[in-house]
Scaffold this active site. Structure first.
Site, PDB file in Angstrom:
ATOM      1  N   HIS A   2      -7.167   6.897  -3.025  1.00  0.00           N
ATOM      2  CA  HIS A   2      -8.006   5.885  -2.378  1.00  0.00           C
ATOM      3  C   HIS A   2      -7.342   5.143  -1.200  1.00  0.00           C
ATOM      4  O   HIS A   2      -8.031   4.585  -0.356  1.00  0.00           O
ATOM      5  CB  HIS A   2      -8.534   4.870  -3.408  1.00  0.00           C
ATOM      6  N   ASP A  30      -8.757  -1.415  -8.254  1.00  0.00           N
ATOM      7  CA  ASP A  30      -8.040  -1.577  -6.983  1.00  0.00           C
ATOM      8  C   ASP A  30      -7.412  -2.967  -6.843  1.00  0.00           C
ATOM      9  O   ASP A  30      -6.344  -3.114  -6.259  1.00  0.00           O
ATOM     10  CB  ASP A  30      -9.033  -1.328  -5.825  1.00  0.00           C
ATOM     11  N   SER A  43       2.613   4.429  -2.876  1.00  0.00           N
ATOM     12  CA  SER A  43       2.084   5.254  -3.973  1.00  0.00           C
ATOM     13  C   SER A  43       2.141   4.522  -5.315  1.00  0.00           C
ATOM     14  O   SER A  43       1.474   4.905  -6.264  1.00  0.00           O
ATOM     15  CB  SER A  43       2.807   6.597  -4.043  1.00  0.00           C
ATOM     16  N   THR A  44       2.954   3.483  -5.385  1.00  0.00           N
ATOM     17  CA  THR A  44       2.969   2.716  -6.642  1.00  0.00           C
ATOM     18  C   THR A  44       1.633   1.986  -6.814  1.00  0.00           C
ATOM     19  O   THR A  44       1.111   1.897  -7.920  1.00  0.00           O
ATOM     20  CB  THR A  44       4.139   1.702  -6.661  1.00  0.00           C
ATOM     21  N   HIS A  78       0.829  -1.201   0.000  1.00  0.00           N
ATOM     22  CA  HIS A  78       0.000   0.000   0.000  1.00  0.00           C
ATOM     23  C   HIS A  78       0.870   1.261   0.000  1.00  0.00           C
ATOM     24  O   HIS A  78       0.859   2.042   0.949  1.00  0.00           O
ATOM     25  CB  HIS A  78      -0.954  -0.014   1.198  1.00  0.00           C
TER      26      HIS A  78
HETATM   27  P1  AMP Z   1      -7.131  -1.678  -0.936  1.00  0.00           P
HETATM   28  O1  AMP Z   1      -6.641  -1.765   0.484  1.00  0.00           O
HETATM   29  O2  AMP Z   1      -7.969  -0.486  -1.214  1.00  0.00           O
HETATM   30  O3  AMP Z   1      -6.043  -1.845  -1.925  1.00  0.00           O
HETATM   31  O4  AMP Z   1      -8.193  -2.891  -1.089  1.00  0.00           O
HETATM   32  C1  AMP Z   1      -7.964  -4.068  -1.780  1.00  0.00           C
HETATM   33  C2  AMP Z   1      -7.879  -5.241  -0.849  1.00  0.00           C
HETATM   34  O5  AMP Z   1      -7.565  -6.405  -1.569  1.00  0.00           O
HETATM   35  C3  AMP Z   1      -6.794  -5.051   0.147  1.00  0.00           C
HETATM   36  O6  AMP Z   1      -7.230  -5.457   1.383  1.00  0.00           O
HETATM   37  C4  AMP Z   1      -5.665  -5.912  -0.331  1.00  0.00           C
HETATM   38  O7  AMP Z   1      -4.947  -6.384   0.743  1.00  0.00           O
HETATM   39  C5  AMP Z   1      -6.391  -7.004  -1.067  1.00  0.00           C
HETATM   40  N1  AMP Z   1      -5.586  -7.518  -2.171  1.00  0.00           N
HETATM   41  C6  AMP Z   1      -5.284  -6.880  -3.310  1.00  0.00           C
HETATM   42  N2  AMP Z   1      -4.539  -7.667  -4.114  1.00  0.00           N
HETATM   43  C7  AMP Z   1      -4.359  -8.840  -3.462  1.00  0.00           C
HETATM   44  C8  AMP Z   1      -3.689 -10.049  -3.770  1.00  0.00           C
HETATM   45  N3  AMP Z   1      -3.011 -10.216  -4.914  1.00  0.00           N
HETATM   46  N4  AMP Z   1      -3.728 -11.049  -2.862  1.00  0.00           N
HETATM   47  C9  AMP Z   1      -4.400 -10.907  -1.708  1.00  0.00           C
HETATM   48  N5  AMP Z   1      -5.045  -9.786  -1.359  1.00  0.00           N
HETATM   49  C10 AMP Z   1      -5.036  -8.741  -2.223  1.00  0.00           C
HETATM   50 ZN    ZN Z   2      -6.028  -0.055  -2.901  1.00  0.00          ZN
END
Ligand code: AMP
Ligand code: ZN
EC number: 3.1.4.-
Length: 870
Positions: free
Chosen positions: A634, A766, A596-597, A594
């Protein structure tokens, strides 16, 4: 009334004879010509059977063609065989054949054939003889049990009358049993002629006769009218019913040979019949199914019972239901089927059966092959799969479908791919309670007056747009990876508070801000890189490296310029630059995922989606600007910990936001705080108040939509309100693939639906990392895993509850976690988004990546990449 005697000899020497009506008995018929003086007793009739069957007399309705039936002649064996014709002019004579309808089937009933089994001719057999004559039935007389059976096997008489009065010749019951032992006696009515009881004796029970196979009892009465009445009663009752039943055999034969799988159940869903095609498709033997209630079948087949609940609303009204759903085969695999369920109205105008006709979905053919291939090798594996929860299997299934199509050398057409996505969408959402409700209302609308239908329209509107969808947390997954992901991502304050306050990261270093860059100042290598930004395969990691972890500012400048954001906001590029830098600086570079990339990656995906024809046609510029800003901010100030962690830690933020959407609320709130607190970076400062308010609302809504506890709600709403109505219109309109009709535009452009589209778009952007190129996908999986590991480390260190125990760096299988994430969150959502926005490239990557994780998992590899070859 009657006919004249008709006796003549054919060229072959067969004697044709017609008994006179005046004669009271066949015996009294006239004698014959050709020098062969003979009484009827001495004559044989050449019928098909009569040639070879001794002791048979045949008698035939006269109105049938004379040249096809011969009357009497003596056969070499000296046995008796008589054939006669009834008189067409006879008062009670019937037409030779009658037409009967059984359902929509029209069948012709040939004249009824009667077999008299009488050892000796007497007034009783004569009376039946003449009764047959009067009724227009064909008649044979057999003298012995053996000839009776033989004659019956030849002619298949509808009525058999056995003389049960004289036990000295034969016993009626064994004769009846003998005949009943033949297969073709199933539809025959067998009558026992019994003697009169003396007045003082009690009427004997009819049961022994019934047990022997008789259908009825006839107390001897040698008047022709009594016999005639008996015969025509039998004809009108049992013979006609039996005749109709016999016609059903042809229908069953058709069912047994038809290629579609057919299943018939009772009104309360007890399986009554399945055809061989059904057995083949589902892998069950009919013996395992017939008599079972649908709900008694293995766990996962409850799916069907659930589905029937939904469908019942439609079919209970006598309407047919058609659709696509997944059915569980015996081996544990699922098969996607086109199903048509038709209620069959029976006695009392009530539904008595349901007929389901199924065929594999056409796109499923490859999958069916796969299933049969797997089936050959399936052992315990398929058994254990059978135990798992259906939604999990369903997701697995969805991925299987695609991976199979992409494995094939001939790439599936766009249409097929979208159709199969739609099919999955149908099967996916049919389970949601809200979908059941919507289906029920839809069905009710069909038969409602306009005012009611309109009222129901409003009800549907409310149901589709208000917060009635509950996240599907109730079902407990049996896979720990999925369990942990669901628990970790989809819950807020559900875990026990540990009392250990998480110290929220405040280590944002404003000093890290470098001098603002302008788009013109961007080094050529970066500029060149940014030019490829409109491709999905754009490599954000290269930009991350080239910009020294400032990809968001650079990419933001490029993308915002391409979408005319500054013009829309009425701000300068310098303000936008400052804003991007402030926002980027508030992402934690120390987070492995999490940072900026990730924000730049989501911004990139959002811009990509915004350029898709359908999306572009649905949204206006304000929506676009809101989406780009929402993507940028976000996850701002994301601490690299999940909501659950913050709630468990009793963090300031969790307390501030009441353990509800803690992080998402913080991202949105902080984004506006950072923006408005300094005019240098306030991109909204020149906006008109009401316009700002709508834009702000739109941005907040999108940022909050990234919260995972409402994942299924957003996806289901999108499918119900957008995918399904658009698919329905697509089916109706003759428009070719890809083109839009007016009705579709009105669906897409309504404010409520635009909201759903924007939410779905940012959600997909996302978590699009599993749809990126394999290299990027692997890198993102590594980063998120590392972040989860760090959280687990900290939870352990602080003695907090471990939110996602599988994410332990010492034991975690990353491939398994990715498979679970894809199956649980990604597949259905991207199917739905792809059906709307058309994203074949992404779907291809998703399929490839899924296969990659599967292959690692099959190798029992727990890391991101396979071990190097030795
Ligand atoms: P965000 O925190 O807004 O990026 O929400 C997306 C959610 O999906 C987050 O809780 C991330 O941890 C989860 N997430 C995104 N990509 C993956 C991945 N490849 N494997 C497991 N969890 C993911
Ligand atoms: Zn996100």
């Amino acid at each position: 009334m009657g006919c004249a005697p008709s006796i003549h000899v054919s060229q072959s020497g067969v004697i044709y004879c017609r008994d006179s009506d005046e004669s009271n008995s066949p015996h009294q018929t006239t004698t014959i010509s050709q020098g062969t003086a003979a009484t009827l007793h001495g004559l044989f009739i050449k019928t098909d059977a009569a040639d070879s069957i001794p002791s048979v007399i045949a008698y035939q309705s006269r109105h049938t063609r004379t040249n096809s039936h011969r009357d009497r002649r003596e056969n070499s064996g000296g046995h008796i065989c008589i054939e006669a014709e009834t008189q067409t002019s006879h008062s009670s004579v019937k037409v030779s054949s009658t037409e009967e309808c059984i359902g929509p089937m029209r069948v012709t009933q040939e004249p009824i054939q009667v077999l008299l089994v009488f050892a000796k001719e007497d007034s009783q057999s004569d009376a039946f003889w003449w009764a047959c004559d009067r009724a227009g039935f064909r008649c044979n007389i057999a003298r012995t049990p053996e000839s009776a059976v033989e004659c019956f096997l030849d002619k298949h008489h509808e009525i058999i009358i056995i003389d049960g009065r004289h036990s000295r010749y034969f016993e009626a019951e064994p004769v009846c049993r003998l005949i009943r032992a033949t297969k073709s006696s199933e539809h025959a009515i067998i009558l026992a002629v019994v003697p009169h009881m003396p007045q003082d004796q009690e009427e004997p029970s009819v049961l022994p006769l019934l047990n022997a196979g008789f259908s009825r009892r006839f107390v001897e009465n040698s008047t022709v009218s009594a016999c005639y009445n008996e015969l025509i009663q039998i004809e009108h009752g049992e013979v006609r019913s039996q005749f109709k039943l016999r016609a059903c055999n042809s229908v069953f034969t058709a069912l047994e040979h038809c290629q579609e799988a057919v299943e018939i159940t009772s009104e309360d869903h007890v399986i009554q019949y399945v055809n061989p095609a059904f057995e083949k498709m589902m892998g069950y033997h009919k013996g395992e199914l017939i008599g079972k209630e649908l709900t008694e079948l293995p766990k996962s087949d409850k799916n069907r019972a659930d589905l029937l609940d939904t469908i019942n609303t439609c079919i209970k009204k006598g309407k047919e239901w058609q659709g696509i759903y997944y059915a569980r085969r015996k081996c544990g695999d699922s098969i996607q089927q086109h199903v048509k369920i038709t209620p069959v109205i029976g006695q009392g105008g009530k539904i008595r059966h349901f007929v389901s006709i199924k065929r594999p979905h056409s796109d499923n053919n490859k999958q069916v092959h796969k299933i049969s291939r797997d089936e050959r090798y399936s052992g315990d594996n398929s058994q254990s799969e059978c135990q798992s929860l259906r939604h999990k299997d369903r997701r697995k299934e969805s991925v299987d479908v695609r991976s199979i199509s992409s494995r094939s050398s001939d790439a599936p057409s766009l249409q097929n791919r979208r159709y199969s996505s739609m099919a999955r969408i149908h099967s996916m959402t049919i389970e949601a309670p809200i979908t059941k409700v919507i289906n029920i209302i839809n069905a009710a609308q069909e038969s409602s007056p306009v005012t009611v239908a309109e009222a129901l329209d409003r009800v549907l509107e409310i149901l589709r747009t208000t917060e009635l969808y509950s996240p599907q947390l109730a079902s407990k997954e049996d896979d720990p990876h999925t369990n942990d992901l669901v628990g970790g991502l989809m819950s807020d304050g559900l875990r026990k508070l540990s009392g250990n306050e998480y110290v929220f990261s405040k280590n944002i270093s404003q000093g890290q801000l470098t001098m603002p860059v302008t788009l013109n100042d961007v080094p050529p290598s970066i500029a060149e890189m940014l030019d490829g930004e409109d491709h999905w395969e754009f490599n954000i990691l290269e930009l991350e490296a080239a910009t020294h972890k400032r990809p968001l500012t650079y990419l933001g400048l490029k993308i915002f310029a391409r979408f005319g954001v500054c013009e829309f906001l009425n701000c300068t590029e310098a303000v936008l630059r400052s804003w991007l830098q402030v926002i980027e600086a508030n992402y934690h570079a120390s987070n492995s995922y999490h940072n900026s990339t990730h924000a730049a990656d989501v911004l990139h995906a959002t811009a990509y989606f915004l350029r898709k024809e359908r999306v572009k046609g649905s949204l206006d510029q304000q929506d676009e600007v809101a989406a780009l800003i929402a993507a940028t901010v976000h996850d701002v100030d994301h601490p690299g910990r999940t909501n659950s962690f913050l709630c468990n830690a009793g963090s300031e933020l969790a307390i501030l936001y009441n353990d509800t959407a803690v992080l998402e609320s913080h991202h949105a709130a902080l984004a506006f705080q950072l923006t408005v607190r300094d005019s240098k970076c306030n991109i909204f400062k020149n906006m008109e108040r009401t316009q700002f308010r709508t834009l702000r609302q739109s941005i907040i809504d999108m940022v909050l939509a990234t919260e995972m506890t409402r994942h299924f709600e957003h996806v289901n709403k999108f499918v119900n309100s957008i995918n399904k109505p658009m698919a329905a219109m697509e089916e109706c309109s003759s428009n070719s693939e890809g083109s839009d009709c007016e009705g579709q535009a009105s669906i897409r452009n309504s404010p409520e639906n635009r909201l759903l589209i924007k939410r779905m778009m940012i959600k997909c952007a996302d978590v699009a990392n599993p749809c990126r190129t394999l290299e990027l996908c692997i890198e993102w999986a590594g980063r998120i895993s590392e972040e989860y590991f760090a959280q687990t480390d900290e939870e352990k260190r602080q003695g907090m509850p471990v939110v996602m125990p599988v994410f332990d760096r010492n034991t975690c299988s990353i491939p398994k976690s990715q498979i679970s994430f894809i199956e649980y969150f990604i597949t259905d959502m991207f199917d739905a988004w792809d059906a709307f926005a058309s994203l074949p490239g992404l779907m291809e990557h998703l399929s490839e990546n899924y296969k990659y994780w599967k292959s690692l998992d099959e190798m029992k590899c727990k890391s991101l990449r396979p071990p190097p070859p030795p």
